[in-house]
Scaffold this motif. Sequence first.
Motif, PDB file in Angstrom:
ATOM      1  N   ASP A   1      25.905  36.129  73.034  1.00 53.00           N
ATOM      2  CA  ASP A   1      24.907  36.542  74.027  1.00 53.00           C
ATOM      3  C   ASP A   1      25.585  37.064  75.295  1.00 53.00           C
ATOM      4  OD1 ASP A   1      22.827  35.788  72.358  1.00 53.00           O
ATOM      5  OD2 ASP A   1      22.583  33.803  73.265  1.00 53.00           O
ATOM      6  N   LEU A   2      26.619  36.380  75.743  1.00 53.09           N
ATOM      7  CA  LEU A   2      27.341  36.811  76.940  1.00 53.09           C
ATOM      8  C   LEU A   2      28.036  38.153  76.698  1.00 53.09           C
ATOM      9  CD1 LEU A   2      28.341  36.333  79.799  1.00 53.09           C
ATOM     10  CD2 LEU A   2      30.162  34.885  78.880  1.00 53.09           C
ATOM     11  N   THR A   3      28.635  38.315  75.528  1.00 49.30           N
ATOM     12  CA  THR A   3      29.271  39.585  75.175  1.00 49.30           C
ATOM     13  C   THR A   3      28.236  40.699  75.100  1.00 49.30           C
ATOM     14  OG1 THR A   3      30.979  38.410  73.912  1.00 49.30           O
ATOM     15  CG2 THR A   3      30.684  40.756  73.445  1.00 49.30           C
ATOM     16  N   ASN A   4      27.086  40.385  74.559  1.00 46.37           N
ATOM     17  CA  ASN A   4      25.993  41.354  74.461  1.00 46.37           C
ATOM     18  C   ASN A   4      25.592  41.840  75.856  1.00 46.37           C
ATOM     19  OD1 ASN A   4      24.211  42.896  72.923  1.00 46.37           O
ATOM     20  ND2 ASN A   4      22.631  41.328  72.897  1.00 46.37           N
ATOM     21  N   PHE A   5      25.447  40.893  76.771  1.00 45.02           N
ATOM     22  CA  PHE A   5      25.043  41.247  78.137  1.00 45.02           C
ATOM     23  C   PHE A   5      26.100  42.097  78.828  1.00 45.02           C
ATOM     24  CE2 PHE A   5      25.397  40.159  82.687  1.00 45.02           C
ATOM     25  CZ  PHE A   5      24.239  40.783  83.133  1.00 45.02           C
ATOM     26  N   LEU A   6      27.372  41.737  78.700  1.00 36.70           N
ATOM     27  CA  LEU A   6      28.431  42.494  79.361  1.00 36.70           C
ATOM     28  C   LEU A   6      28.599  43.879  78.736  1.00 36.70           C
ATOM     29  CD1 LEU A   6      31.063  39.685  80.002  1.00 36.70           C
ATOM     30  CD2 LEU A   6      29.721  40.933  81.702  1.00 36.70           C
ATOM     31  N   THR A   7      28.290  44.004  77.453  1.00 39.34           N
ATOM     32  CA  THR A   7      28.305  45.325  76.823  1.00 39.34           C
ATOM     33  C   THR A   7      27.182  46.184  77.388  1.00 39.34           C
ATOM     34  OG1 THR A   7      29.193  44.347  74.785  1.00 39.34           O
ATOM     35  CG2 THR A   7      28.229  46.547  74.619  1.00 39.34           C
ATOM     36  N   TYR A   8      25.999  45.576  77.562  1.00 38.57           N
ATOM     37  CA  TYR A   8      24.885  46.291  78.209  1.00 38.57           C
ATOM     38  C   TYR A   8      25.267  46.711  79.631  1.00 38.57           C
ATOM     39  CZ  TYR A   8      21.209  46.237  81.701  1.00 38.57           C
ATOM     40  OH  TYR A   8      20.464  46.519  82.809  1.00 38.57           O
ATOM     41  N   ALA A   9      25.878  45.803  80.393  1.00 41.00           N
ATOM     42  CA  ALA A   9      26.213  46.086  81.790  1.00 41.00           C
ATOM     43  C   ALA A   9      27.172  47.269  81.910  1.00 41.00           C
ATOM     44  CB  ALA A   9      26.827  44.844  82.445  1.00 41.00           C
ATOM     45  N   GLY A  10      28.047  47.444  80.930  1.00 40.93           N
ATOM     46  CA  GLY A  10      29.001  48.537  80.971  1.00 40.93           C
ATOM     47  C   GLY A  10      28.371  49.894  80.721  1.00 40.93           C
ATOM     48  N   GLU A  11      27.229  49.914  80.050  1.00 36.20           N
ATOM     49  CA  GLU A  11      26.539  51.172  79.771  1.00 36.20           C
ATOM     50  C   GLU A  11      25.053  50.881  79.536  1.00 36.20           C
ATOM     51  OE1 GLU A  11      26.962  55.158  76.965  1.00 36.20           O
ATOM     52  OE2 GLU A  11      28.043  53.330  76.422  1.00 36.20           O
ATOM     53  N   PRO A  12      24.281  50.722  80.601  1.00 36.26           N
ATOM     54  CA  PRO A  12      22.865  50.347  80.455  1.00 36.26           C
ATOM     55  C   PRO A  12      22.032  51.344  79.657  1.00 36.26           C
ATOM     56  CG  PRO A  12      23.611  50.013  82.715  1.00 36.26           C
ATOM     57  CD  PRO A  12      24.689  50.763  82.013  1.00 36.26           C
ATOM     58  N   VAL A  13      22.438  52.602  79.608  1.00 31.42           N
ATOM     59  CA  VAL A  13      21.648  53.635  78.916  1.00 31.42           C
ATOM     60  C   VAL A  13      22.156  53.893  77.503  1.00 31.42           C
ATOM     61  CG1 VAL A  13      20.989  54.791  81.055  1.00 31.42           C
ATOM     62  CG2 VAL A  13      23.061  55.512  79.854  1.00 31.42           C
ATOM     63  N   ARG A  14      22.951  52.994  76.962  1.00 33.57           N
ATOM     64  CA  ARG A  14      23.562  53.246  75.651  1.00 33.57           C
ATOM     65  C   ARG A  14      22.524  53.481  74.551  1.00 33.57           C
ATOM     66  NH1 ARG A  14      28.237  49.470  72.884  1.00 33.57           N
ATOM     67  NH2 ARG A  14      28.258  50.453  70.816  1.00 33.57           N
ATOM     68  N   LEU A  15      21.502  52.632  74.493  1.00 28.88           N
ATOM     69  CA  LEU A  15      20.480  52.801  73.456  1.00 28.88           C
ATOM     70  C   LEU A  15      19.740  54.126  73.633  1.00 28.88           C
ATOM     71  CD1 LEU A  15      18.955  49.210  73.087  1.00 28.88           C
ATOM     72  CD2 LEU A  15      20.626  50.348  71.613  1.00 28.88           C
ATOM     73  N   GLU A  16      19.437  54.476  74.890  1.00 29.84           N
ATOM     74  CA  GLU A  16      18.764  55.754  75.146  1.00 29.84           C
ATOM     75  C   GLU A  16      19.664  56.916  74.747  1.00 29.84           C
ATOM     76  OE1 GLU A  16      17.238  55.997  79.156  1.00 29.84           O
ATOM     77  OE2 GLU A  16      17.001  53.817  79.227  1.00 29.84           O
ATOM     78  N   ARG A  17      20.951  56.800  75.044  1.00 24.96           N
ATOM     79  CA  ARG A  17      21.895  57.864  74.690  1.00 24.96           C
ATOM     80  C   ARG A  17      21.977  58.040  73.175  1.00 24.96           C
ATOM     81  NH1 ARG A  17      26.896  57.414  73.060  1.00 24.96           N
ATOM     82  NH2 ARG A  17      27.168  55.274  73.800  1.00 24.96           N
ATOM     83  N   GLN A  18      22.012  56.934  72.450  1.00 21.91           N
ATOM     84  CA  GLN A  18      22.091  57.027  70.995  1.00 21.91           C
ATOM     85  C   GLN A  18      20.816  57.629  70.413  1.00 21.91           C
ATOM     86  OE1 GLN A  18      22.980  52.920  70.070  1.00 21.91           O
ATOM     87  NE2 GLN A  18      25.193  53.252  70.192  1.00 21.91           N
ATOM     88  N   THR A  19      19.658  57.241  70.969  1.00 22.78           N
ATOM     89  CA  THR A  19      18.396  57.811  70.492  1.00 22.78           C
ATOM     90  C   THR A  19      18.341  59.303  70.778  1.00 22.78           C
ATOM     91  OG1 THR A  19      17.255  55.707  70.867  1.00 22.78           O
ATOM     92  CG2 THR A  19      15.887  57.680  70.680  1.00 22.78           C
ATOM     93  N   LEU A  20      18.761  59.682  71.999  1.00 24.52           N
ATOM     94  CA  LEU A  20      18.788  61.099  72.356  1.00 24.52           C
ATOM     95  C   LEU A  20      19.729  61.868  71.438  1.00 24.52           C
ATOM     96  CD1 LEU A  20      17.923  63.355  74.276  1.00 24.52           C
ATOM     97  CD2 LEU A  20      19.823  62.695  75.780  1.00 24.52           C
ATOM     98  N   GLY A  21      20.843  61.262  71.083  1.00 26.73           N
ATOM     99  CA  GLY A  21      21.789  61.912  70.183  1.00 26.73           C
ATOM    100  C   GLY A  21      21.175  62.229  68.827  1.00 26.73           C
ATOM    101  N   ILE A  22      20.337  61.320  68.316  1.00 26.68           N
ATOM    102  CA  ILE A  22      19.662  61.554  67.037  1.00 26.68           C
ATOM    103  C   ILE A  22      18.720  62.748  67.156  1.00 26.68           C
ATOM    104  CG2 ILE A  22      18.014  60.585  65.388  1.00 26.68           C
ATOM    105  CD1 ILE A  22      19.218  57.833  66.014  1.00 26.68           C
ATOM    106  N   TYR A  23      17.969  62.802  68.256  1.00 28.21           N
ATOM    107  CA  TYR A  23      17.053  63.934  68.461  1.00 28.21           C
ATOM    108  C   TYR A  23      17.814  65.257  68.568  1.00 28.21           C
ATOM    109  CZ  TYR A  23      13.232  60.642  69.304  1.00 28.21           C
ATOM    110  OH  TYR A  23      12.282  59.664  69.166  1.00 28.21           O
TER     111      TYR A  23
END
Length: 247
Positions: free
Chosen positions: A201-223
């Motif tokens: 959970d802590l690793t998950n949070f720190l990964t998010y903190a390093g790139e908060p828009v990662r999920l949006e970027r990946q979704t945009l990449g698919i489009y």
Amino acid sequence: MRNLIIASILLLAPAVVPAAGGHGVQLEDANIDLADQASLQRGAKYYVNYCMGCHSLKYMRYNRMAEDLGINEVELRQNLILTGGKPGDLMANAMRPEDAEKWFGTAVPDLTLVARWRSPDWLYTYLKSFYKDETRPYGVNNLVFPDVGMPHVFASQQGVQEAVYEETTGEDGEPVKHVTGLKLTQQGTMAADEYDTMVRDLTNFLTYAGEPVRLERQTLGIYVLLFLGVFFVLAYALKKEYWKDVH
């Protein structure tokens, strides 16, 4: 062409080399999920309560984190802002660099980009790899980051691990001891799987903190790839129509 092939191999090399930490330690799979909001909320709680006394997230604001993680302002103020700050403040701490130098022998790093710099697998394995070492200032060492100056802040949860050594003969003929693994000698307040979940959970949070828009970027990449695919079909059809009478 030869130079192009060599350049391609060099670019792909990091992707095919097995992940390893300090001294060739094999990294464990963090298996994080940035879409798991409950995990991210727990990770934020662990970070604020156990890490933020020394480490800052100076590129992250409380209210940005709260909005992304589905935390309302009341919960944010009560549970995550422990310094009397405001929701719009950056997640900095009050430790002075000179105090860090005195207590730990080095400046304490900001952790906003640690998961991007080191990788989530490195961070996950690091947090599980502290072991007892009386020669170190805080009585612990780490397999992934040898001679680290940080104490094991999760020792009460994980328990005490000791190193398993293997003795070999060095080039000078003298015996050399190598750490080959760790064994738990004193149980903590959490079972092994519970501690693994906490660290994940802590690793998950720190990964998010390093790139908060990662999920949006990946979704945009698919489009974008879908658009390029459709555009390619149309462009190819146009090319065939344009060149059909050309021999």
